[in-house]
Design an enzyme around this catalytic site. Structure first.
Site, PDB file in Angstrom:
ATOM      1  NE  ARG A   1     -58.230  66.222 132.166  1.00  0.00           N
ATOM      2  CZ  ARG A   1     -58.533  65.259 131.599  1.00  0.00           C
ATOM      3  NH1 ARG A   1     -59.269  65.336 130.227  1.00  0.00           N
ATOM      4  NH2 ARG A   1     -58.367  63.904 131.869  1.00  0.00           N
TER       5      ARG A   1
ATOM      6  CB  SER B   1     -53.889  52.030 133.382  1.00  0.00           C
ATOM      7  OG  SER B   1     -53.134  51.506 134.575  1.00  0.00           O
TER       8      SER B   1
ATOM      9  CB  CYS C   1     -58.929  57.796 128.260  1.00  0.00           C
ATOM     10  SG  CYS C   1     -58.886  59.613 128.029  1.00  0.00           S
TER      11      CYS C   1
ATOM     12  CD  GLU D   1     -60.685  62.544 134.589  1.00  0.00           C
ATOM     13  OE1 GLU D   1     -61.407  61.717 133.792  1.00  0.00           O
ATOM     14  OE2 GLU D   1     -61.562  63.641 135.156  1.00  0.00           O
ATOM     15  CG  LEU D   2     -59.314  55.501 136.611  1.00  0.00           C
ATOM     16  CD1 LEU D   2     -59.985  54.540 137.551  1.00  0.00           C
ATOM     17  CD2 LEU D   2     -57.633  55.742 136.852  1.00  0.00           C
TER      18      LEU D   2
ATOM     19  CD  GLU E   1     -57.997  52.226 128.014  1.00  0.00           C
ATOM     20  OE1 GLU E   1     -57.167  52.014 128.710  1.00  0.00           O
ATOM     21  OE2 GLU E   1     -58.254  53.376 127.700  1.00  0.00           O
TER      22      GLU E   1
ATOM     23  CG  ASN F   1     -52.785  59.280 126.557  1.00  0.00           C
ATOM     24  OD1 ASN F   1     -52.650  59.803 127.735  1.00  0.00           O
ATOM     25  ND2 ASN F   1     -54.244  58.573 126.517  1.00  0.00           N
TER      26      ASN F   1
ATOM     27  CE  LYS G   1     -45.112  58.897 137.940  1.00  0.00           C
ATOM     28  NZ  LYS G   1     -44.564  58.708 137.003  1.00  0.00           N
ATOM     29  N   PRO G   2     -44.804  63.062 135.955  1.00  0.00           N
ATOM     30  CG  PRO G   2     -43.279  63.836 134.379  1.00  0.00           C
ATOM     31  CD  PRO G   2     -43.512  63.858 135.828  1.00  0.00           C
TER      32      PRO G   2
HETATM   33  P1  NAD Z   1     -50.687  54.044 133.554  1.00  0.00           P
HETATM   34  O1  NAD Z   1     -51.832  53.509 134.701  1.00  0.00           O
HETATM   35  O2  NAD Z   1     -49.595  52.780 133.339  1.00  0.00           O
HETATM   36  O3  NAD Z   1     -49.425  54.975 134.148  1.00  0.00           O
HETATM   37  C1  NAD Z   1     -50.143  56.372 134.373  1.00  0.00           C
HETATM   38  C2  NAD Z   1     -49.100  57.185 135.191  1.00  0.00           C
HETATM   39  O4  NAD Z   1     -49.218  56.202 136.575  1.00  0.00           O
HETATM   40  C3  NAD Z   1     -47.683  57.157 134.880  1.00  0.00           C
HETATM   41  O5  NAD Z   1     -47.059  58.443 135.393  1.00  0.00           O
HETATM   42  C4  NAD Z   1     -47.067  55.922 135.725  1.00  0.00           C
HETATM   43  O6  NAD Z   1     -45.671  56.137 135.556  1.00  0.00           O
HETATM   44  C5  NAD Z   1     -47.712  56.057 136.981  1.00  0.00           C
HETATM   45  N1  NAD Z   1     -47.587  55.033 137.636  1.00  0.00           N
HETATM   46  C6  NAD Z   1     -47.792  53.835 137.314  1.00  0.00           C
HETATM   47  N2  NAD Z   1     -47.680  52.826 138.397  1.00  0.00           N
HETATM   48  C7  NAD Z   1     -47.611  53.423 139.216  1.00  0.00           C
HETATM   49  C8  NAD Z   1     -47.656  53.176 140.768  1.00  0.00           C
HETATM   50  N3  NAD Z   1     -47.532  51.949 141.194  1.00  0.00           N
HETATM   51  N4  NAD Z   1     -47.728  54.263 141.782  1.00  0.00           N
HETATM   52  C9  NAD Z   1     -47.848  55.361 141.266  1.00  0.00           C
HETATM   53  N5  NAD Z   1     -47.797  55.947 139.998  1.00  0.00           N
HETATM   54  C10 NAD Z   1     -47.770  54.626 139.091  1.00  0.00           C
HETATM   55  O7  NAD Z   1     -50.958  54.533 132.522  1.00  0.00           O
HETATM   56  P2  NAD Z   1     -50.434  54.792 130.834  1.00  0.00           P
HETATM   57  O8  NAD Z   1     -49.968  53.661 130.110  1.00  0.00           O
HETATM   58  O9  NAD Z   1     -49.422  55.830 131.132  1.00  0.00           O
HETATM   59  O10 NAD Z   1     -51.556  55.719 130.280  1.00  0.00           O
HETATM   60  C11 NAD Z   1     -52.473  55.007 129.479  1.00  0.00           C
HETATM   61  C12 NAD Z   1     -53.707  55.023 130.394  1.00  0.00           C
HETATM   62  O11 NAD Z   1     -54.402  56.134 130.723  1.00  0.00           O
HETATM   63  C13 NAD Z   1     -55.058  54.493 129.619  1.00  0.00           C
HETATM   64  O12 NAD Z   1     -55.677  53.530 130.219  1.00  0.00           O
HETATM   65  C14 NAD Z   1     -55.704  55.687 129.269  1.00  0.00           C
HETATM   66  O13 NAD Z   1     -57.457  55.315 128.868  1.00  0.00           O
HETATM   67  C15 NAD Z   1     -55.588  56.389 130.699  1.00  0.00           C
HETATM   68  N6  NAD Z   1     -56.181  57.528 130.257  1.00  0.00           N
HETATM   69  C16 NAD Z   1     -57.234  58.385 130.881  1.00  0.00           C
HETATM   70  C17 NAD Z   1     -57.495  59.620 130.711  1.00  0.00           C
HETATM   71  C18 NAD Z   1     -58.774  59.987 131.413  1.00  0.00           C
HETATM   72  O14 NAD Z   1     -58.982  61.246 131.371  1.00  0.00           O
HETATM   73  N7  NAD Z   1     -59.749  59.314 131.705  1.00  0.00           N
HETATM   74  C19 NAD Z   1     -56.842  60.382 129.869  1.00  0.00           C
HETATM   75  C20 NAD Z   1     -55.580  59.756 129.213  1.00  0.00           C
HETATM   76  C21 NAD Z   1     -55.428  58.548 129.490  1.00  0.00           C
END
Ligand code: NAD
Length: 487
Positions: A169, A239, A294, A260-261, A391, A161, A184-185
């Site tokens: 950061r 997440s 988030c 940061e979830l 969310e 996002n 890893k993005p």
């Molecule tokens: P996600 O958890 O699906 O993925 C985040 C990252 O983790 C991605 O790079 C993904 O490839 C990786 N990932 C997924 N499964 C993994 C695994 N098993 N092992 C290692 N890496 C893995 O989240 P998303 O859909 O990309 O992002 C949205 C979420 O991020 C929302 O819940 C949002 O609230 C949260 N978010 C939090 C903050 C914060 O600062 N608290 C900021 C931005 C987004």
């Protein structure tokens, strides 16, 4: 920006893995497609890392760690400062690239590049202020020397996002502290981070200090790295569900962990608030990034005596926001990231309406190409509605009435999340009372945006561990060492 510009910025970015200062193909030669969410069309393909590539990246970070830890803080700061400048110099192309892979309007993408760069400037300033201490033991006879050292090689995982800012950061404080890393993005948005690798290299970052791997299925690549014990820290933004899983994996080798979830931010409007200010605050808290943040206002509680007026003004403002392809001039609401995100928003709105919510504006996806959903305001959303627990991650503002301060504090805190809350009131004593009672790491008081690189960003409860930014952000990448000295 023309179609030629769009093709040019996509073409210019490297699409391979960045390991030990070199661009390399994935060992198994695989790639995956990156899609423009505004059209559903493929933009390009990038390397799909294997576990072997992941290990090569971590080995490079481990090898680079001792020398980088010994680099003078001023030299590390200079690299960050130069990277800050390069981000600004290339802002037009970087913003367009981000809009193409993620969908956000160009103005917001530019805003994110500025925000992202600011983490480098902020941590360049912190790099040269890492402090320590010297103290006499209470019983005398010895002295305590307290110093701080880099944690060691880090694994950094970021979401889609905010493709650039969630990376800087973490990279800002890691570089400032003297830590090497593998970043890893997210697979939806790898291009911004790949573009950043060129900037860091050009700014003079030594090979191996930051390595970037792109991968579709992160688990099989990242889990062995986490469990290897070679990395000393994991910093994850994403997440809560994935964060929980990674925390378990980190337990095996007791990695330092920053998470940061997800969030489920309450946005509270009291009847003594300035309603125009509250509406603008709600637009900012809800519509930044099309609601895919988030920090997005997820539950909007409005005192019942002003809910009709607030709802009317908010719906009017929301209905007037231009929706479209982020790269088009004037657009302020882009598409959602993918089909699954669109389906989720549609399902959540249908559930709320089934339970009695009234649609004041929006509420119906237009169909056609791209994953668009219109700015939507729902009134009378009951607390049992699924969107009050999850969310929404979309441009939907659910309004729920409340009567008393006690009632709204209890409702706001009735969630597993605790990232941010927003409160609008002109009563100072109430503002302090409510801000202190809310269970969240951050509170926006009469303002709808809290993100600032100079402030400690982070959540409590299941929204995370640790803080990013602020003067404490660098602490996440430093270990305290105490040296007892006999005198
Ligand atoms: P996600 O958890 O699906 O993925 C985040 C990252 O983790 C991605 O790079 C993904 O490839 C990786 N990932 C997924 N499964 C993994 C695994 N098993 N092992 C290692 N890496 C893995 O989240 P998303 O859909 O990309 O992002 C949205 C979420 O991020 C929302 O819940 C949002 O609230 C949260 N978010 C939090 C903050 C914060 O600062 N608290 C900021 C931005 C987004």
């Amino acid at each position: 920006m023309s179609e030629q510009d769009e093709a040019r910025v996509v073409q210019a970015v490297e699409k391979r893995l960045f390991i030990d200062g070199k661009w390399v193909d994935a060992a198994e030669g695989r790639t995956f497609d990156v899609t423009d969410p505004a059209t559903g069309k493929t933009l390009c393909a990038v390397a799909d890392a294997s576990p072997q590539d992941g290990r090569a990246a971590l080995d490079a970070a481990v090898a680079a760690q001792p020398e980088f830890a010994a680099m003078p803080p001023r030299a590390r700061a200079d690299i960050l400062t130069r990277s800050f400048q390069l981000l600004h110099e290339r802002i037009d192309d970087l913003a367009l690239l981000m809009t193409l892979e993620m969908g956000k309007p160009l103005a917001e993408a530019r805003g994110e590049i500025i925000y992202a760069a600011e983490f480098f400037r902020h941590f360049a300033e912190e790099a040269v202020r890492i402090d320590g201490g010297y103290q006499t033991a209470p019983a005398g006879g010895s002295r305590f020397l307290i110093t701080r050292q880099p944690v060691g090689p880090c694994l950094l995982i970021t979401p889609w996002n905010f493709p650039m800012a969630m990376g800087t950061r973490k990279l800002g404080p890691a570089i400032a502290a003297g830590c090497t890393s593998v970043i890893k993005p997210a697979p939806q948005t790898p291009l911004s981070m790949l573009a950043l690798m060129d900037i860091l290299a050009e700014a003079g970052l030594p090979p191996g200090v930051v390595n970037c791997i792109t991968v579709t299925d992160a688990g099989p690549v990242m889990e062995p790295l986490i469990r290897s014990g070679l990395a000393r820290k994991l910093s994850f933004t994403g997440s809560t569900q994935v964060g929980r899983l990674l925390l378990e994996q980190c337990a095996e080798k007791i990695l330092r962990t920053s998470l940061e979830l997800g969030g489920n931010a309450p946005f509270i409007v009291f009847d003594d608030a300035d309603l125009d200010e509250a509406v603008e605050g709600a637009i900012a808290a809800k519509m930044r990034n099309m609601g895919e943040a988030c920090t997005a206002a997820n539950r909007i509680y409005v005192q019942s005596s002003v809910i009709d007026e607030f709802g009317r003004r908010l719906a009017e403002r929301m209905a007037a926001l231009p929706v479209g392809r982020g790269a088009e001039p004037g657009v302020t609401v882009g598409p959602l990231i993918d089909k699954a995100a669109l389906n989720k928003v549609e399902t959540l709105v249908a559930d709320a309406v089934d339970r009695g919510a009234i649609v004041l504006t929006g509420g119906q996806a237009p169909g056609g190409d791209g994953y668009f959903y219109p700015p939507t305001v729902l009134k009378g959303v009951p607390r049992e509605a699924t969107m009050c627990d999850q969310e929404i991650f979309g441009p939907v503002a659910p309004l729920t009435p409340f009567e008393t301060e006690e009632e709204v504090i209890a409702a706001a805190n009735d969630t597993e999340y605790g990232l941010v809350s927003y409160v609008f009131t002109n009563d100072l004593r109430r503002a302090v009372r409510v801000a202190e009672a809310l269970e969240s790491g951050m509170v926006g008081l009469n303002q709808g945006v809290v993100s600032n690189p100079a402030a400690p960003f982070g959540g409590i409860k299941q929204s995370g561990l640790g803080r990013e930014g602020g003067s404490v952000g660098i602490d996440e990448f430093l270990e305290i060492k105490y040296i007892g000295i006999k005198v």
